[in-house]
Design a protein around this motif. Structure first.
Motif, mmCIF file in Angstrom:
data_model
loop_
_atom_site.group_PDB
_atom_site.id
_atom_site.type_symbol
_atom_site.label_atom_id
_atom_site.label_comp_id
_atom_site.label_asym_id
_atom_site.label_seq_id
_atom_site.Cartn_x
_atom_site.Cartn_y
_atom_site.Cartn_z
ATOM 1 N N HIS A 370 39.008 16.708 -27.604
ATOM 2 C CA HIS A 370 39.202 18.055 -28.119
ATOM 3 C C HIS A 370 38.021 18.510 -28.974
ATOM 4 C CE1 HIS A 370 43.679 16.880 -27.580
ATOM 5 N NE2 HIS A 370 43.131 17.277 -26.444
ATOM 6 N N SER A 371 37.381 17.560 -29.667
ATOM 7 C CA SER A 371 36.196 17.922 -30.446
ATOM 8 C C SER A 371 35.048 18.340 -29.531
ATOM 9 C CB SER A 371 35.766 16.750 -31.329
ATOM 10 O OG SER A 371 36.742 16.475 -32.316
ATOM 11 N N PHE A 372 34.867 17.621 -28.420
ATOM 12 C CA PHE A 372 33.792 18.015 -27.498
ATOM 13 C C PHE A 372 34.112 19.360 -26.840
ATOM 14 C CE2 PHE A 372 32.696 13.333 -27.304
ATOM 15 C CZ PHE A 372 31.512 13.491 -28.012
ATOM 16 N N TRP A 373 35.387 19.603 -26.553
ATOM 17 C CA TRP A 373 35.760 20.919 -26.022
ATOM 18 C C TRP A 373 35.455 22.018 -27.051
ATOM 19 C CZ3 TRP A 373 36.405 23.504 -21.848
ATOM 20 C CH2 TRP A 373 36.819 22.885 -20.680
ATOM 21 N N LEU A 374 35.789 21.757 -28.317
ATOM 22 C CA LEU A 374 35.508 22.741 -29.366
ATOM 23 C C LEU A 374 34.013 22.990 -29.464
ATOM 24 C CD1 LEU A 374 36.414 24.510 -31.726
ATOM 25 C CD2 LEU A 374 36.356 22.466 -33.183
ATOM 26 N N ALA A 375 33.230 21.919 -29.436
ATOM 27 C CA ALA A 375 31.773 22.071 -29.523
ATOM 28 C C ALA A 375 31.233 22.910 -28.367
ATOM 29 C CB ALA A 375 31.117 20.688 -29.534
ATOM 30 N N ARG A 376 31.783 22.700 -27.182
ATOM 31 C CA ARG A 376 31.311 23.466 -26.027
ATOM 32 C C ARG A 376 31.641 24.951 -26.161
ATOM 33 N NH1 ARG A 376 33.548 20.529 -20.826
ATOM 34 N NH2 ARG A 376 32.438 22.245 -19.824
ATOM 35 N N THR A 377 32.837 25.262 -26.666
ATOM 36 C CA THR A 377 33.172 26.681 -26.848
ATOM 37 C C THR A 377 32.294 27.314 -27.926
ATOM 38 O OG1 THR A 377 34.941 26.227 -28.463
ATOM 39 C CG2 THR A 377 35.562 26.269 -26.149
ATOM 40 N N LEU A 395 31.576 11.890 -32.412
ATOM 41 C CA LEU A 395 30.954 10.657 -31.936
ATOM 42 C C LEU A 395 31.675 9.412 -32.442
ATOM 43 C CD1 LEU A 395 27.163 11.548 -32.214
ATOM 44 C CD2 LEU A 395 28.562 11.385 -30.152
ATOM 45 N N GLU A 396 32.183 9.463 -33.663
ATOM 46 C CA GLU A 396 32.846 8.261 -34.202
ATOM 47 C C GLU A 396 34.118 7.912 -33.431
ATOM 48 O OE1 GLU A 396 34.117 6.414 -38.506
ATOM 49 O OE2 GLU A 396 32.555 7.931 -38.367
ATOM 50 N N PRO A 397 35.061 8.866 -33.247
ATOM 51 C CA PRO A 397 36.221 8.507 -32.422
ATOM 52 C C PRO A 397 35.830 8.190 -30.985
ATOM 53 C CG PRO A 397 36.265 10.865 -32.961
ATOM 54 C CD PRO A 397 35.218 10.221 -33.826
ATOM 55 N N ARG A 434 22.252 8.386 -30.604
ATOM 56 C CA ARG A 434 21.579 7.145 -30.229
ATOM 57 C C ARG A 434 21.910 6.019 -31.203
ATOM 58 N NH1 ARG A 434 17.485 10.825 -29.116
ATOM 59 N NH2 ARG A 434 16.463 10.369 -31.085
ATOM 60 N N ALA A 435 22.144 6.370 -32.472
ATOM 61 C CA ALA A 435 22.494 5.338 -33.447
ATOM 62 C C ALA A 435 23.856 4.726 -33.138
ATOM 63 C CB ALA A 435 22.487 5.932 -34.851
ATOM 64 N N LEU A 436 24.808 5.561 -32.725
ATOM 65 C CA LEU A 436 26.153 5.069 -32.434
ATOM 66 C C LEU A 436 26.266 4.485 -31.035
ATOM 67 C CD1 LEU A 436 28.614 7.695 -33.982
ATOM 68 C CD2 LEU A 436 28.413 5.274 -34.576
ATOM 69 N N LEU A 437 25.512 5.039 -30.090
ATOM 70 C CA LEU A 437 25.615 4.612 -28.689
ATOM 71 C C LEU A 437 24.237 4.233 -28.180
ATOM 72 C CD1 LEU A 437 27.884 7.534 -27.515
ATOM 73 C CD2 LEU A 437 28.586 5.294 -28.308
ATOM 74 N N PRO A 438 23.708 3.074 -28.611
ATOM 75 C CA PRO A 438 22.346 2.699 -28.226
ATOM 76 C C PRO A 438 22.223 2.456 -26.735
ATOM 77 C CG PRO A 438 23.456 0.887 -29.337
ATOM 78 C CD PRO A 438 24.339 2.087 -29.463
ATOM 79 N N PRO A 439 20.988 2.519 -26.205
ATOM 80 C CA PRO A 439 20.785 2.464 -24.756
ATOM 81 C C PRO A 439 21.314 1.212 -24.079
ATOM 82 C CG PRO A 439 18.790 3.188 -25.856
ATOM 83 C CD PRO A 439 19.741 2.768 -26.932
ATOM 84 N N VAL A 440 21.250 0.058 -24.741
ATOM 85 C CA VAL A 440 21.640 -1.179 -24.064
ATOM 86 C C VAL A 440 23.091 -1.506 -24.260
ATOM 87 C CG1 VAL A 440 21.240 -3.670 -23.967
ATOM 88 C CG2 VAL A 440 19.304 -2.107 -24.198
ATOM 89 N N SER A 441 23.597 -1.323 -25.481
ATOM 90 C CA SER A 441 24.972 -1.759 -25.756
ATOM 91 C C SER A 441 25.880 -0.600 -26.102
ATOM 92 C CB SER A 441 24.956 -2.748 -26.920
ATOM 93 O OG SER A 441 24.389 -2.142 -28.063
ATOM 94 N N GLY A 442 25.658 0.561 -25.456
ATOM 95 C CA GLY A 442 26.484 1.726 -25.744
ATOM 96 C C GLY A 442 27.960 1.431 -25.593
ATOM 97 N N SER A 443 28.734 1.780 -26.623
ATOM 98 C CA SER A 443 30.138 1.380 -26.614
ATOM 99 C C SER A 443 30.982 2.222 -25.670
ATOM 100 C CB SER A 443 30.701 1.484 -28.032
ATOM 101 O OG SER A 443 30.530 2.789 -28.534
#
Length: 446
Positions: A370-377, A395-397, A434-443
């Motif tokens: 829902h946060s990403f939907w809000l950001a898009r609107t 990004l945290e949730p 990038r800090a939360l979801l780094p290229p190699v070990s993105g959660s």
């Protein structure tokens, strides 16, 4: 590259500092290196190691005795210090996009289901046979209630963490319950087992849908339909068809989505015990289908139907447990999303924002969606600062839940942000991403 060896991100406050932006623009590496030292704590020896330069050469640059002009050296500096390519007039660097954003739709190999073993007089070495024997004489209403409680717990943990890790346990319990159906039992117990098996099959399908493994999801949804049909549970059949309709919107098959939800509504209306809450949920799924097709009037009509059904809900309604999630908050956010799918961002934004304020913190996946939907609107309306702030909070949730659908919503916002990537606020969002979801070990990687 191991995490310990991967260059760390520069602080967002440095990448958005006007002095840093200007120094990069004119490729004044003396200033760049000084700023990196004073504001990021990266000393000349570390700069040299990261950028594959000699310490003496870095010292000469900082002292103004040498300039760095060769393109390969500038690229090494960008990659070693994690300076986004556009700041130095370079193409976008490979490391700038976290792996979580380039994951493509995947399908699990289609393996045939193993043929069930014929129960022997004594249990075999497998756990299911032992469990079947142990419960053969003691299965009762309390056992059914225990199964239902475990399903509710699965759904709760699915909301919090995603269903990937839960799936083996759910499938194991599904196969165990299906095995129990082969024995003769009183009708009330047998019907209860069919209902439980149907719910477990739907939940399994949902975990595959959430992972974007659509063929597997369809197979389990179909199994859930067949199990529910055995006991003529038309409300639950409508629920499964509604799941298949939602999957159609994600697969960009809006015609399929509308066909499934129409079939769901037919099933629900033919059942004497269908509640207003179920009808409201189905009308909202119809709105999603029409919105994906771009049918503005039909979308608005379906939204209106959803709200009219919802207003008829009474506390005494015999709602099935699987529709309890469809509360006022869910109605509001789904209404906003339906308007958002139509491109009616100004109408969608306050609805989604209101729902987010009400939504439980424990529902990590829902809050991320829902946060990403809000950001898009917000971005649709040109509110770049608000959109990036909203997406950053998401990004945290998003990083806390294993869900390829969450990754998909993040990718859609990220793509929509493309024309604004050089703006400081977008740069800060990317740094946090990038800090939360780094290229190699993105959660968020499946």
């Amino acid at each position: 590259m191991p995490d310990a060896d991967r260059p760390q991100e520069l602080p967002a406050r440095l990448l958005t500092d006007p002095e840093m932006i200007d120094a990069c623009r004119v490729r004044d590496f003396a200033r760049v290196f000084r700023l990196v030292k004073t504001k990021a704590g990266i000393y000349p020896s570390m700069i040299a190691r990261r950028c594959e330069l000699t310490p003496s050469r870095v010292g000469e640059v900082i002292a103004g005795q040498r300039q760095l002009l060769h393109m390969d050296v500038i690229e090494r500096i960008a990659d070693g210090l994690r300076i986004p390519g556009h700041m130095l007039g370079l193409a976008r660097r490979v490391w700038e996009t976290p792996q979580a954003l380039v994951v493509t739709e995947r399908e699990a190999p289609q393996e045939p289901e193993p043929e069930p073993q014929t129960p022997a007089a004594l249990p075999g070495p497998d756990v299911d046979s032992i469990l079947a024997l142990a419960t053969r004489t003691s299965l009762n209403a309390a056992t059914l209630e225990a199964f239902r409680s475990s399903i509710e717990d699965y759904w709760r943990r699915d909301d919090q963490h995603g269903g990937e890790a839960l799936r083996p346990a759910i499938v194991g319990q599904l196969r165990h319950v299906v095995g129990l159906l082969k024995e003769n039992r009183p009708p009330s117990i047998q019907n209860g087992l069919y209902g439980i098996a149907a719910e477990l099959a739907r939940l399994t399908g949902w975990t595959y849908f959430d992972a974007r493994q659509y063929n597997q999801a369809r197979a389990y949804f179909t199994e859930a339909l067949q199990l529910a049909k055995e006991i003529d549970d038309r409300q639950f059949m409508a629920n499964v068809l509604a799941c298949m309709s939602l999957q159609g919107t994600y697969q960009d098959k809006p015609a399929d989505s509308l066909a499934f939800v129409t079939a769901a509504q037919d099933q629900a209306r033919s059942a004497a015990d269908t509640t207003p809450r179920v009808l409201s949920m189905l009308s909202m799924r119809e709105a999603f289908a029409h919105a994906t097709l771009g049918n503005r009037d039909s979308t608005h009509q379906a939204i209106g139907e959803a709200h009219r059904h919802f207003e008829r809900i009474r506390a005494s309604d015999p709602d099935p447990s699987w529709v309890a999630y469809f509360d006022e908050t869910k109605l509001i956010v789904d209404t906003g999303i339906a308007h958002g799918r139509l491109g009616e961002a100004a109408t969608a934004e306050p609805l989604i924002a209101d729902a987010l304020r009400r939504e439980a913190r424990s529902n990590q996946r829902g809050r991320a969606f829902h946060s990403f939907w809000l950001a898009r609107t917000q971005l649709d309306q040109g509110k770049l600062d608000q959109a990036c702030d909203t997406a950053t909070q998401a990004l945290e949730p998003a990083s806390a839940v294993a869900s390829e659908r969450v990754s998909g919503h993040l990718r859609e916002f990220y793509d929509q942000l493309a024309p604004h990537r050089q703006e400081p606020v977008a740069l800060a969002f990317e740094a946090r991403l990038r800090a939360l979801l780094p290229p190699v070990s993105g959660s968020l990687r499946p």
